[in-house]
Design a protein around this motif. Sequence first.
Motif, short mmCIF file in Angstrom:
data_model
loop_
_atom_site.label_atom_id
_atom_site.label_comp_id
_atom_site.label_asym_id
_atom_site.label_seq_id
_atom_site.Cartn_x
_atom_site.Cartn_y
_atom_site.Cartn_z
N ALA A 81 31.64 50.20 33.70
CA ALA A 81 33.18 49.35 33.78
C ALA A 81 34.42 50.22 34.28
O ALA A 81 34.12 51.40 34.44
CB ALA A 81 33.50 49.12 32.33
N ASN A 91 38.79 46.98 36.83
CA ASN A 91 38.72 45.42 37.70
C ASN A 91 37.36 44.94 37.44
O ASN A 91 37.39 43.64 37.35
CB ASN A 91 38.61 45.92 39.07
CG ASN A 91 40.14 46.43 39.58
OD1 ASN A 91 40.98 46.07 39.22
ND2 ASN A 91 39.90 47.66 40.39
N GLN A 92 36.47 45.49 36.96
CA GLN A 92 35.18 44.77 36.70
C GLN A 92 34.17 45.59 35.60
O GLN A 92 34.21 46.79 35.56
CB GLN A 92 34.20 44.74 37.85
CG GLN A 92 32.96 44.04 37.86
CD GLN A 92 32.16 44.16 39.15
OE1 GLN A 92 32.80 44.52 40.16
NE2 GLN A 92 30.91 43.77 38.83
N GLN A 93 33.56 44.83 34.56
CA GLN A 93 32.64 45.63 33.55
C GLN A 93 31.25 44.59 33.43
O GLN A 93 31.44 43.31 33.61
CB GLN A 93 33.46 45.28 32.19
CG GLN A 93 35.00 46.02 32.15
CD GLN A 93 36.01 44.99 32.78
OE1 GLN A 93 35.83 43.77 32.12
NE2 GLN A 93 37.03 45.12 33.42
N ASN A 94 30.44 45.47 33.32
CA ASN A 94 28.97 44.78 33.39
C ASN A 94 28.20 45.63 32.09
O ASN A 94 28.49 46.63 31.79
CB ASN A 94 28.30 45.06 34.65
CG ASN A 94 28.77 44.36 35.76
OD1 ASN A 94 29.13 43.09 35.65
ND2 ASN A 94 28.59 44.77 37.06
N THR A 118 37.97 40.20 30.15
CA THR A 118 38.14 41.62 30.19
C THR A 118 37.03 41.98 28.95
O THR A 118 37.33 41.62 27.69
CB THR A 118 39.23 42.41 30.44
OG1 THR A 118 39.96 41.85 31.42
CG2 THR A 118 39.19 43.74 30.33
N ASP A 141 29.12 39.86 32.52
CA ASP A 141 29.68 40.25 33.77
C ASP A 141 31.18 39.72 33.77
O ASP A 141 31.22 38.48 33.68
CB ASP A 141 28.76 39.60 34.85
CG ASP A 141 29.44 39.81 36.25
OD1 ASP A 141 30.45 40.24 36.28
OD2 ASP A 141 28.66 39.69 37.28
N SER A 142 32.09 40.35 33.81
CA SER A 142 33.43 40.03 33.57
C SER A 142 33.78 39.07 34.57
O SER A 142 34.68 38.25 34.30
CB SER A 142 34.28 41.28 33.68
OG SER A 142 34.12 41.98 34.99
N ARG A 143 33.23 38.97 35.89
CA ARG A 143 33.77 38.05 36.88
C ARG A 143 32.92 36.73 36.56
O ARG A 143 33.75 35.78 36.85
CB ARG A 143 32.83 38.51 38.29
CG ARG A 143 33.58 39.86 38.71
CD ARG A 143 32.81 40.37 40.05
NE ARG A 143 31.46 40.50 39.77
CZ ARG A 143 30.68 40.95 40.62
NH1 ARG A 143 30.95 41.13 41.91
NH2 ARG A 143 29.31 41.19 40.45
#
Length: 356
Positions: A184, A187-190, A220, A213-215
């Motif tokens: 993480a 901008n992006q967290q997995n 968030t 997957d945050s996308r």
Amino acid sequence: MKQDDRGVSLVEILIATAILVICVVPLFKSMILTVQTNARSRVLLAATSAGEAVLEDLKADGMEAFIQDKDSKSISDVGYIEEDGKKTGYKFTYPEYESDGKKFAVTVEVRPYQNTENADADYNKKEVVDLKRIDLSKDGVYVQDDKIIEEDFIKAVSENKVQADQKDTVLKNLDIRWNYVVAADKNQQNIWQNVSYYYNGILLGEHPMLLYDSRQAGGTLENLYICFEPNAKNTITVQNKDDYPLNLFLIKQGDQAAKVEVHLVGTKEKEHFGEEQDPDFTKGIRIRANFTDADTPLFYYKGSGSETSLNQSQLEKYFGLSGLDGKRVHTRLYDVTVKVNRENKEITTLTGTVTR
């Protein structure tokens, strides 16, 4: 021979007509009744199918039905059931649930199961997370599915790893390992998850998946919920590759005492975390768990050096270990009533039990 050339009299015609009417009208009524009965039967069948589908979805998905729109069916009127001034359950409605080309309003009422025979052993007194407060846009959620374990056992039997008559022994003596990798940044967290089942060192099944997957979630990451049923040996590993601020909820389900190892992996030593060093919680893991005195949880941490065990004081100081918030913990076993309506008329009612 003399011919009878007389015509049919009016009286005879009227009598014949009356007889025809007497015979035909009941037939028409019978036909109309049959058509109406068939129509009602089709509506009832479609309504029953709709109710059963909703009930099965709720059994499969548990309380998640309150927080996400299953298969793009719009849920409305989510709220509490209030009886005698008390909140006694939850309710929600599918206002336009389609079945067999017909649309129904399907109302679901969910009430905590009450064990009236033995209140002290009430199943619902076991603390578990209330999935109603989970937000899938910011939470990674795992709920153990026993069906997957049984499917792994069947596959192992087909591969001659175990014998079919060993089922009870194998399923009661599993070594279950939950592994999570959190990658993480801002901008992006997995969260990647891998759940594996072993018996006497034999791998019965392995299930890797992208848990969050945050996308895709559109939010968030904030929390990771692990709802598990303990077995003979249980190992939970969370590798926080970037020391991302993450609330970790360890939710033991069921009555069996848990012997569980929890391995936390970060990039810094434990002294960098906690209220003293990081009061705004900008890094590391905070732990919430419902373990009791009957359970034996062992915690370990590995930072830049070797892995070390953690005592209660260290867990509280550096990882904020505490119990679940009782106000946010609800029952696990539910009685469900599904009412199917059409044009403001109740068609059918189904009942069942949800255990998740």
